[in-house]
Scaffold this active site. Structure first.
Site, mmCIF file in Angstrom:
data_model
loop_
_atom_site.group_PDB
_atom_site.id
_atom_site.type_symbol
_atom_site.label_atom_id
_atom_site.label_comp_id
_atom_site.label_asym_id
_atom_site.label_seq_id
_atom_site.Cartn_x
_atom_site.Cartn_y
_atom_site.Cartn_z
ATOM 1 N N GLU A 53 31.098 -28.024 -11.436
ATOM 2 C CA GLU A 53 32.246 -28.909 -11.171
ATOM 3 C C GLU A 53 32.304 -30.092 -12.139
ATOM 4 O OE1 GLU A 53 29.621 -28.511 -9.184
ATOM 5 O OE2 GLU A 53 29.029 -30.356 -8.157
ATOM 6 N N CYS A 109 24.583 -25.537 -6.350
ATOM 7 C CA CYS A 109 23.269 -26.160 -6.186
ATOM 8 C C CYS A 109 22.704 -25.853 -4.791
ATOM 9 C CB CYS A 109 23.369 -27.654 -6.472
ATOM 10 S SG CYS A 109 21.784 -28.329 -6.963
ATOM 11 N N GLU A 121 12.111 -27.816 1.117
ATOM 12 C CA GLU A 121 12.758 -29.110 1.352
ATOM 13 C C GLU A 121 12.987 -29.315 2.855
ATOM 14 O OE1 GLU A 121 16.606 -29.656 -0.551
ATOM 15 O OE2 GLU A 121 16.773 -31.719 0.169
ATOM 16 N N HIS A 158 25.643 -27.544 -11.465
ATOM 17 C CA HIS A 158 26.903 -28.090 -10.931
ATOM 18 C C HIS A 158 28.051 -27.854 -11.906
ATOM 19 C CE1 HIS A 158 25.296 -30.414 -7.488
ATOM 20 N NE2 HIS A 158 24.209 -30.523 -8.227
ATOM 21 N N SER A 173 38.706 -50.295 -4.072
ATOM 22 C CA SER A 173 39.356 -48.970 -3.972
ATOM 23 C C SER A 173 40.812 -48.985 -4.430
ATOM 24 C CB SER A 173 39.320 -48.427 -2.533
ATOM 25 O OG SER A 173 38.023 -48.400 -2.063
HETATM 26 N N1 GLN Z 1 18.493 -30.693 -2.193
HETATM 27 C C1 GLN Z 1 18.467 -29.664 -3.166
HETATM 28 C C2 GLN Z 1 17.427 -29.941 -4.244
HETATM 29 O O1 GLN Z 1 17.047 -31.073 -4.447
HETATM 30 C C3 GLN Z 1 19.831 -29.441 -3.775
HETATM 31 C C4 GLN Z 1 20.344 -30.611 -4.547
HETATM 32 C C5 GLN Z 1 21.822 -30.538 -4.831
HETATM 33 O O2 GLN Z 1 22.529 -29.776 -4.187
HETATM 34 N N2 GLN Z 1 22.299 -31.338 -5.765
HETATM 35 O O3 GLN Z 1 17.024 -29.062 -4.939
#
Ligand code: GLN
Length: 534
Positions: free
Chosen positions: A511, A383, A407, A509, A14
């Site tokens: 980001e 996500c 899920e 994503h 780190s």
């Molecule tokens: N767990 C959720 C999925 O697999 C979202 C995954 C995530 O946020 N990267 O779809």
């Protein structure tokens, strides 16, 4: 032929080797060189995709859908460049390649050994990172010199240096230089030991980067001593890198000490001095007095800040772009379950719910989305942050009280988020998600379309579950806006909430594509709205 810079670390982990490597990369780019990077991680997982972020930090995803170490994120942000599958290797991946070759008979007759077979495989991936149009490859070895797992990598570098010949490689070693209050001085002994470890493997550092706490000085005498004990030409080859206010200051700190000039000298590269005016301006803004905006990230991997590093960086980039400084708090959604969303979130100007896996803390995230929707708090869902926003809307606006994602509840009667058909029979967990770059078409009147300023975009993914189109009409009729879609696969990519100043959530994503000098439009929009509400 490409030249190579090897970056290793000693004393402790780190140390920010990745930031040092990325900073070197930035300076070389500013000198007009074409730079590639590669991170070699000595752990045995094939990639970090199956690791808990609380242990290893965020999993960064490349355009071509490889789950990589978070340092690749730093490289992309510092170098403003996308990297691909070649940028990150682990021992697991190296051994998988070797075992596949062995099974196919490629080594027929040979006894496969760490030296030469594993080291040759490592040398090959290092060579592959170079090429005709790559001037310099920066190779960072994860872990600390002396770790058992890292031995094969260092041995491969030793062999590779012999092949490359002096003048074509440069070894940068990063160490910790502690300051002892009781002694009133810095201690160079850990650095000496670390370099002794390196030299016993046959490697000699060309430059040593000494990491210290902020406000610690490294005197010319300290530098001279380190140079003498560690086999360097002079104290000039000792670079001091104290903790900085912002990581983006590091290229400037090492440039002031002439590090990029020295590297080019060692590599026999004739390059102009870098023009760092733009970078300096950005850092000056970071360091200036700016009004503060309070942003909450409601997640579950709260033990280490690195779990959400791309998200926190994207918030910082966007805030700076709006001439504000973000004060970011990472909040556990389990705390929200216990104390209620209002209690915890009432003093925040905007909320981000990032990605995640598994059911722990899910109800707290759903409460967060509800609080933001009902109280018109700027919300950005990433996500999982989109999936829980859909569940919340279905439950509380459409009155589908048992709405859930399969899920978290496989037998729910109302799976508003469900697993894709292509994923149903997949049992393996590694690299089997929807990964990497996919197209997204933004609908004409959406806020997202306005923010991006274009109708067709592409963004990176990492998930198994998707919006269930069977609920689309019902939710749309109640004010859920389907703002972005992947038309090739008929998948919902972006949702918004009508009559809300800023409620955007993406299946992808964003980001991962934010850069310090090129903030992401969705983060910029979030911060802009948060400021407007102040
Ligand atoms: N767990 C959720 C999925 O697999 C979202 C995954 C995530 O946020 N990267 O779809």
């Amino acid at each position: 032929m490409s030249k190579y810079i090897f970056v290793t670390g000693g004393v402790v982990s780190s140390l920010g080797k990745g930031i040092t490597a990325a900073s070197i990369g930035r300076l070389l780019i500013e000198r007009g060189l074409n730079v590639n990077v590669q991170k070699l991680d000595p752990y045995i997982n094939v990639d970090p995709g199956t690791m808990n972020p609380a242990q290893h930090g965020e999993v960064f995803v490349t355009e071509d859908g490889i789950e990589t170490d978070l340092d690749i994120g730093h490289y992309e942000r510092f170098l403003d460049k996308n990297f691909d599958h070649n940028c990150n290797y682990t021992t697991g991946k190296i051994y998988s390649n070797i075992i596949a070759k062995e099974r196919s008979g490629e080594y027929l007759g040979a006894t496969i050994q760490v030296v030469p077979h594993v080291t040759s495989e490592i040398k090959q991936v290092m060579r592959d990172a170079g090429g005709k149009d790559v001037d310099v490859v920066i190779i960072e070895v994860g872990g600390t010199v002396g770790d058992m797992e890292g031995m094969a990598y260092l041995e491969a570098i030793r062999q590779f240096e012999r092949e490359l010949k002096p003048g074509n490689y440069c070894h940068v070693h990063c160490t910790l230089v502690p300051y002892l209050d009781a002694a009133g001085e810095v201690k160079t002994k850990p650095t000496q030991h670390s370099v002794k470890e390196l030299t016993s493997i046959g490697l000699n550092p060309d430059i040593i980067v000494c990491r210290t706490n902020r406000d610690v000085e490294l005197t010319p005498n300290n530098r001279k001593k380190i140079a003498m004990f560690c086999n360097l030409d002079s104290g000039e080859y000792v670079v001091h890198c104290p903790d900085c206010e912002t990581i983006y200051e590091v290229p400037l700190v090492i440039n002031k000490q002439g590090m990029d000039r020295l590297i080019c000298k060692i590599l026999n590269l004739e390059t102009p001095e870098p023009n760092l005016t733009k970078w300096q301006e950005m850092v000056d803004l970071y360091l200036s007095q700016l009004p503060v905006i309070n942003i909450a990230i409601v997640g579950k991997y709260t033990e280490v800040p690195d779990s959400y590093i791309s998200v926190t960086e994207a918030i910082k980039h966007a805030s700076l772009n709006n001439k504000y400084r973000a004060k970011i708090s990472i909040i556990s959604s389990e705390d929200i379950e216990m104390m209620g969303a209002k209690e915890i979130l009432k003093n925040f100007d905007a909320v981000v719910v990032p990605g995640g896996f598994g059911s722990r803390g899910i109800e707290g995230k759903i409460l967060t989305a509800q609080y933001c929707r009902e109280n018109k708090v700027p919300y950005l869902g990433l996500c999982l942050g989109m999936q829980i926003a859909v569940i919340e809307f279905a439950r509380n606006v459409a009155n589908i009280t048992d709405a859930h994602s399969t899920e978290f509840n496989e037998s729910t009667n109302n799976p508003v988020i469900h697993i894709m058909d292509s994923q149903k029979d997949v049992v393996e967990k590694g690299a089997t998600m929807r990964l990497g770059k996919y197209n997204c078409h933004l609908s004409d009147n959406s806020m997202s379309r306005r923010l991006y300023g274009m109708p067709d975009i592409s963004e990176r993914h990492r998930h198994r579950y998707e919006f269930n189109n069977e609920y689309r009409n019902r939710l749309e009729s109640l004010g859920l806006v389907i703002a972005g879609e992947n038309l090739e696969n008929n998948l919902v990519e972006v949702i918004e909430i009508a009559d809300h100043p800023y409620f955007i959530a993406t299946q992808y994503h964003p980001e991962f594509k934010s850069r310090p000098n090129r903030p992401h439009p969705l983060f910029v929009g979030l911060i802009r709205q948060a400021i407007a509400n102040k």
